[in-house]
Design an enzyme around this catalytic site. Structure first.
Site, PDB file in Angstrom:
ATOM      1  CB  CYS A 264     -17.093   6.811 -37.709  1.00  0.00           C
ATOM      2  SG  CYS A 264     -17.613   5.105 -37.653  1.00  0.00           S
TER       3      CYS A 264
HETATM    4  N1  LIG Z   1     -19.696   2.150 -35.487  1.00  0.00           N
HETATM    5  C1  LIG Z   1     -20.074   2.793 -36.586  1.00  0.00           C
HETATM    6  O1  LIG Z   1     -20.982   3.623 -36.564  1.00  0.00           O
HETATM    7  C2  LIG Z   1     -19.411   2.517 -37.908  1.00  0.00           C
HETATM    8  C3  LIG Z   1     -20.027   2.962 -39.090  1.00  0.00           C
HETATM    9  C4  LIG Z   1     -19.419   2.689 -40.305  1.00  0.00           C
HETATM   10  C5  LIG Z   1     -18.214   2.013 -40.345  1.00  0.00           C
HETATM   11  N2  LIG Z   1     -17.613   1.602 -39.185  1.00  0.00           N
HETATM   12  C6  LIG Z   1     -16.359   0.856 -39.288  1.00  0.00           C
HETATM   13  O2  LIG Z   1     -16.657  -0.533 -39.139  1.00  0.00           O
HETATM   14  C7  LIG Z   1     -15.604  -1.221 -38.443  1.00  0.00           C
HETATM   15  C8  LIG Z   1     -16.161  -1.858 -37.186  1.00  0.00           C
HETATM   16  O3  LIG Z   1     -16.660  -0.833 -36.333  1.00  0.00           O
HETATM   17  P1  LIG Z   1     -17.513  -1.159 -35.029  1.00  0.00           P
HETATM   18  O4  LIG Z   1     -17.961   0.145 -34.482  1.00  0.00           O
HETATM   19  O5  LIG Z   1     -18.515  -2.193 -35.362  1.00  0.00           O
HETATM   20  O6  LIG Z   1     -16.365  -1.786 -34.103  1.00  0.00           O
HETATM   21  P2  LIG Z   1     -16.530  -2.523 -32.706  1.00  0.00           P
HETATM   22  O7  LIG Z   1     -15.282  -2.240 -31.961  1.00  0.00           O
HETATM   23  O8  LIG Z   1     -17.856  -2.186 -32.103  1.00  0.00           O
HETATM   24  O9  LIG Z   1     -16.582  -4.063 -33.104  1.00  0.00           O
HETATM   25  C9  LIG Z   1     -15.504  -4.792 -33.568  1.00  0.00           C
HETATM   26  C10 LIG Z   1     -15.717  -6.255 -33.187  1.00  0.00           C
HETATM   27  O10 LIG Z   1     -14.686  -7.052 -33.757  1.00  0.00           O
HETATM   28  C11 LIG Z   1     -14.345  -8.052 -32.831  1.00  0.00           C
HETATM   29  N3  LIG Z   1     -13.021  -8.583 -33.194  1.00  0.00           N
HETATM   30  C12 LIG Z   1     -11.801  -8.012 -33.000  1.00  0.00           C
HETATM   31  N4  LIG Z   1     -10.838  -8.806 -33.486  1.00  0.00           N
HETATM   32  C13 LIG Z   1     -11.457  -9.882 -34.022  1.00  0.00           C
HETATM   33  C14 LIG Z   1     -10.999 -11.052 -34.696  1.00  0.00           C
HETATM   34  N5  LIG Z   1      -9.725 -11.251 -34.942  1.00  0.00           N
HETATM   35  N6  LIG Z   1     -11.923 -11.945 -35.094  1.00  0.00           N
HETATM   36  C15 LIG Z   1     -13.233 -11.760 -34.875  1.00  0.00           C
HETATM   37  N7  LIG Z   1     -13.715 -10.681 -34.241  1.00  0.00           N
HETATM   38  C16 LIG Z   1     -12.848  -9.755 -33.827  1.00  0.00           C
HETATM   39  C17 LIG Z   1     -14.409  -7.349 -31.491  1.00  0.00           C
HETATM   40  O11 LIG Z   1     -14.484  -8.262 -30.413  1.00  0.00           O
HETATM   41  C18 LIG Z   1     -15.673  -6.512 -31.672  1.00  0.00           C
HETATM   42  O12 LIG Z   1     -16.830  -7.203 -31.277  1.00  0.00           O
HETATM   43  C19 LIG Z   1     -14.548  -0.133 -38.173  1.00  0.00           C
HETATM   44  O13 LIG Z   1     -13.606  -0.153 -39.204  1.00  0.00           O
HETATM   45  C20 LIG Z   1     -15.341   1.165 -38.202  1.00  0.00           C
HETATM   46  O14 LIG Z   1     -14.550   2.259 -38.556  1.00  0.00           O
HETATM   47  C21 LIG Z   1     -18.189   1.815 -37.975  1.00  0.00           C
END
Ligand SMILES: NC(=O)c1ccc[n+]([C@@H]2O[C@H](COP(=O)([O-])OP(=O)(O)OC[C@H]3O[C@@H](n4cnc5c(N)ncnc54)[C@H](O)[C@@H]3O)[C@@H](O)[C@H]2O)c1
Length: 421
Positions: A264
């Protein structure tokens, strides 16, 4: 309530498991068949404390599928939790978000009932209204605000303590396009006791960026103070205690060390800088915050060279590969530039991490990975790069230890140096 979660990564899956624990019926959607299979068996595809237990305990409330159709038809609220990674120029890649939105909209076209779309992915101010909304209207041929609800609910969880952060957050931020979305989300979050900030879509988006950038600033600030303290023989952690007792400052995020990483902070800081450039607004503070963070991990190698000037042919042990403890996430881990620098200087690298070695192997397949932390001890020196609890009890058996994370103690080290203390 009946919820669907699109994207079951760290945020999506924690959101799904926690809402299931709260008694809601949740359908998870992902494009990764492995993840779907595991979730349906009640197994977590990622390492996050307590997530596996939640998924197996509440298995009956959670199903996972690759099929958007069923997920959208059988639920009333959809959370968009897909990744929004950085592109080369620092701006965010919205391709997954756009794809998922179009997919959702084509299904909503034939849905007879009202449906609420909630953007939980981190997106720049204006994205929900200027990108998600038009895509929803164009592909559903329906009106957002009447046929479809739209809201923005940024996520503030910290990996490693994500479940606690989700269930007992400091605050919940809800941005709305329409009143019906407000009423529905108020109901969904009614049992949470924390303050709930209700605002516009763009303000909700900005709150997330401003919060992450501020936290990154706090860390880079204390690291800069820490670098000064190191030169002056002052313990920065004493300084942090003294500063942190001031209620206007607060102690959290004043742990000096080798800097911030993860999925992030780096990408959110980059995105804000790139976006401000587009807006022709200077971001002098935020750019410095990033600069300090780029230099900070390399200080560990500089300190190491105080004791071993020529690293060529030496074996250096790395304790910790995850960007922080209690996760297997290595995205922008500070261990990455450190290992790169050591390899560039001709050192052999031995590494250990309780959870993140598999992920690190994909980036550095040729370094040596150890089965136990004790196996690291045959190295010429040891660098501590992640503050895993199990490292605190390790007997360092007369080794040179350079600490980037303020381990509580490096027992029996011959030489012990902290990066900022
Ligand atoms: N990881 C953190 O600590 C955190 C905290 C707050 C906010 N965020 C935000 O949340 C969002 C997600 O982060 P994350 O760390 O969970 O990401 P991640 O990469 O771990 O997970 C994303 C998921 O989306 C799936 N995906 C991609 N395209 C898709 C589609 N078209 N349909 C369905 N699924 C699909 C992927 O296969 C993956 O499993 C980001 O915008 C990130 O900035 C993350």
């Amino acid at each position: 309530m009946r919820l669907s979660i699109i994207g079951t990564g760290y945020v999506g899956l924690v959101t799904a498991a926690c809402f299931a624990k709260l008694g809601h019926n949740v359908i998870c959607v992902d494009i990764d068949p492995d993840k779907i299979q595991k979730i349906n068996k009640g197994i977590s595809p990622i390492y996050e404390q307590g997530l596996g237990d939640l998924l197996s305990t509440h298995k009956k409330n959670i199903t996972a599928t690759m099929d958007y159709q069923n997920a959208l038809t059988d639920t009333d609220i959809t959370f968009l939790c897909v990744g929004t990674p950085s592109m080369k120029d620092g701006s965010i890649d919205l391709s997954a978000l756009k794809k998922a939105t179009i997919h959702i909209a084509t299904i909503l076209k034939n849905k007879k009932t009202w449906h609420l779309i909630v953007v939980k992915s981190t997106v720049l101010p204006g994205t929900t209204q200027q990108i998600v909304l038009p895509l929803l209207e164009q592909h559903s041929e329906k009106k957002v605000g009447t046929d479809i609800g739209l809201a923005m609910n940024p996520e503030f969880l910290k990996e490693g303590v994500a479940i606690k952060d989700f269930l007992q957050p400091d605050r919940i931020v809800l941005g709305f396009y329409d009143e019906c979305s407000r009423t529905t989300l108020r109901e969904l979050y009614q049992n949470f006791t924390c303050p709930i900030v209700e605002t516009t879509l763009s303000a909700a988006e900005m709150i997330k960026y401003a919060s992450n950038t501020f936290l990154a600033t706090k860390i880079s600030f204390i690291n800069e103070i820490g670098n000064l303290c190191k030169k002056l023989g002052i313990d920065t952690y004493d300084v942090a205690i003294g500063m942190g007792l001031d209620k206007r400052i607060g102690r959290p995020f004043l742990d000096s060390g080798i800097g911030w990483g993860g999925s992030c902070f780096p990408k959110d800081v980059d995105a804000l800088i790139a976006w401000a450039k587009e807006l022709k607004e200077p971001t002098r503070i935020i750019e410095s915050v990033k600069e300090v963070n780029t230099d900070q991990p390399l200080r560990l190698v500089t300190l190491l060279q105080k004791h071993i000037p020529k690293l060529k042919g030496k074996t250096i042990g790395i304790l910790g590969l995850a960007f922080k403890p209690d996760t297997d996430d290595i995205r922008d881990s500070r261990a990455i530039p450190i290992v790169k620098e050591l390899l560039k200087k001709g050192a052999y690298v031995k590494a250990y991490d309780p959870e993140a070695m598999e992920n690190f192997k994909a980036l550095f397949p040729t370094i040596q990975y150890c089965m136990k932390p004790i196996d690291i001890l045959s190295s010429d020196a040891i660098l501590i790069t992640t503050k895993w609890k199990e490292f605190t009890t390790l007997d360092f058996q007369g080794k040179i230890v350079i600490d980037g994370r303020r381990l509580d103690q490096a027992k029996n080290a011959k030489i012990y140096e902290g990066v900022c203390w």
